[in-house]
Design a protein around this motif. Structure first.
Motif, PDB file in Angstrom:
ATOM      1  N   VAL A   1       0.840  -1.207   0.000  1.00 41.70           N
ATOM      2  CA  VAL A   1       0.000   0.000   0.000  1.00 41.70           C
ATOM      3  C   VAL A   1       0.875   1.256   0.000  1.00 41.70           C
ATOM      4  O   VAL A   1       0.568   2.240  -0.680  1.00 41.70           O
ATOM      5  N   ILE A   2       2.001   1.201   0.732  1.00 39.96           N
ATOM      6  CA  ILE A   2       2.918   2.358   0.740  1.00 39.96           C
ATOM      7  C   ILE A   2       3.526   2.546  -0.655  1.00 39.96           C
ATOM      8  O   ILE A   2       3.627   3.667  -1.156  1.00 39.96           O
ATOM      9  N   ALA A   3       3.891   1.429  -1.293  1.00 39.47           N
ATOM     10  CA  ALA A   3       4.423   1.514  -2.658  1.00 39.47           C
ATOM     11  C   ALA A   3       3.398   2.176  -3.567  1.00 39.47           C
ATOM     12  O   ALA A   3       3.740   3.026  -4.398  1.00 39.47           O
TER      13      ALA A   3
ATOM     14  N   GLY B   1       0.629 -10.886  -6.353  1.00 39.98           N
ATOM     15  CA  GLY B   1       1.899 -11.497  -6.740  1.00 39.98           C
ATOM     16  C   GLY B   1       2.866 -11.568  -5.574  1.00 39.98           C
ATOM     17  O   GLY B   1       2.620 -10.982  -4.518  1.00 39.98           O
ATOM     18  N   THR B   2       3.949 -12.289  -5.804  1.00 37.50           N
ATOM     19  CA  THR B   2       4.900 -12.485  -4.709  1.00 37.50           C
ATOM     20  C   THR B   2       5.653 -11.200  -4.384  1.00 37.50           C
ATOM     21  O   THR B   2       5.827 -10.858  -3.231  1.00 37.50           O
ATOM     22  N   PHE B   3       6.109 -10.525  -5.397  1.00 34.54           N
ATOM     23  CA  PHE B   3       6.938  -9.340  -5.155  1.00 34.54           C
ATOM     24  C   PHE B   3       6.201  -8.075  -5.597  1.00 34.54           C
ATOM     25  O   PHE B   3       6.750  -7.226  -6.289  1.00 34.54           O
ATOM     26  N   ASP B   4       4.925  -7.955  -5.157  1.00 30.86           N
ATOM     27  CA  ASP B   4       4.063  -6.891  -5.645  1.00 30.86           C
ATOM     28  C   ASP B   4       4.544  -5.481  -5.352  1.00 30.86           C
ATOM     29  O   ASP B   4       4.362  -4.594  -6.180  1.00 30.86           O
ATOM     30  N   ALA B   5       5.147  -5.282  -4.170  1.00 29.40           N
ATOM     31  CA  ALA B   5       5.547  -3.913  -3.821  1.00 29.40           C
ATOM     32  C   ALA B   5       6.521  -3.373  -4.856  1.00 29.40           C
ATOM     33  O   ALA B   5       6.461  -2.202  -5.229  1.00 29.40           O
ATOM     34  N   ILE B   6       7.399  -4.251  -5.346  1.00 28.81           N
ATOM     35  CA  ILE B   6       8.360  -3.821  -6.372  1.00 28.81           C
ATOM     36  C   ILE B   6       7.629  -3.481  -7.667  1.00 28.81           C
ATOM     37  O   ILE B   6       7.920  -2.466  -8.316  1.00 28.81           O
ATOM     38  N   GLY B   7       6.638  -4.309  -8.021  1.00 28.13           N
ATOM     39  CA  GLY B   7       5.855  -4.047  -9.235  1.00 28.13           C
ATOM     40  C   GLY B   7       5.101  -2.732  -9.153  1.00 28.13           C
ATOM     41  O   GLY B   7       5.062  -1.961 -10.116  1.00 28.13           O
ATOM     42  N   ILE B   8       4.500  -2.471  -7.983  1.00 31.62           N
ATOM     43  CA  ILE B   8       3.745  -1.233  -7.799  1.00 31.62           C
ATOM     44  C   ILE B   8       4.680  -0.031  -7.891  1.00 31.62           C
ATOM     45  O   ILE B   8       4.381   0.955  -8.572  1.00 31.62           O
TER      46      ILE B   8
END
Lengths: 105, 133
Positions: free
Chosen positions: A14-16, B2-9
């Motif tokens: 969410v922060i991203a 996904g597994t590494f969603d924060a990176i994708g976002i």
């Protein structure tokens, strides 16, 4: 502990999203709340499973309708990252205790 | 999820801010384009961003590009080869100060998303250590 890890991972996402949308008009920052619910579940002695909820921040917006604060998001990002690592350590500790028990048998 | 969603976002943030940087640098590069009064002036590009949300936060996307005023501003330059019989040519009409401000905003937004990629990677890296020792 797994609940905490999942929720922290959700908060990280969410922060991203908030930071990716720092300049998007009309975007309201997302907030993940789970600590209170998790603490309650733990003290109630139930299986401590909580589903993290994403809420939209109702803080005042800038003139483009966006209310993401880059400084608070960055702090929260670092904080969440560290908490996540603490949770990982603790889970890891549990596993290595089990492994020690298996070896000594 | 996904597994590494924060990176994708965070990478969607990088993409949108880079496109914005491209648009601003294109505008600035064409700031002094001259065209004849028969044609249109160079039209500044404005990136329109919208957030993506499919029940889960999914980042940001470019929804479209808005173009600036085709009229431009008329400047009296009788010596210019493109000038009409009254001596006017068209220059693009956008605000230089606003473009420079947008340049800084796009740059800072890009840097912020890049920092998120770093931190998310750190988290995932630590998760990969579970059960190693």
């Amino acid at each position: 502990m797994k609940s905490a890890l999942d929720a922290l991972s959700m908060r990280q996402r969410v922060i991203a999203d908030n930071i990716a949308n720092v300049n998007t008009p009309g975007f309201l920052a997302g907030r993940v709340q789970f600590e209170d619910a998790l603490a309650k579940a733990v003290s109630a002695g139930r299986d401590a499973v909580v589903t993290p909820q994403v809420q939209r921040s109702l803080e005042p917006t800038r003139e483009n309708g966006n209310n993401v604060n880059l400084d608070t998001e960055t702090l929260s990002n670092i904080d969440t990252n560290l908490r996540y690592q603490v949770a990982v350590r603790s889970i890891d500790g549990g596993f290595s205790a089990i492994r020690t028990a298996i070896r000594s048998a | 999820m996904g597994t590494f969603d924060a990176i994708g976002i965070a990478s969607t943030g990088l993409t949108v801010h880079r496109k914005w940087l491209d648009a601003v640098s294109d505008n600035l590069a064409n700031a002094n384009n001259v065209s004849s009064t028969d044609g249109t002036a160079f039209q500044a590009r404005y990136v329109v961003a919208t957030s993506m949300d499919y029940g889960e936060p999914a980042g940001v996307q470019v929804a479209g590009i808005e173009l600036g005023d085709p009229e431009g501003r008329l400047v009296h330059e009788p010596d210019h080869p493109l000038a009409d019989e009254d001596g006017y040519v068209r220059y693009p009409d956008f605000d230089m100060a606003s473009q420079m401000t947008q340049l800084i905003m796009a740059q800072r937004g890009y840097q912020a998303s890049a920092a998120v990629v770093d931190r998310a990677r750190e988290s995932y890296q630590s998760a990969l250590q579970i059960g190693k020792n």
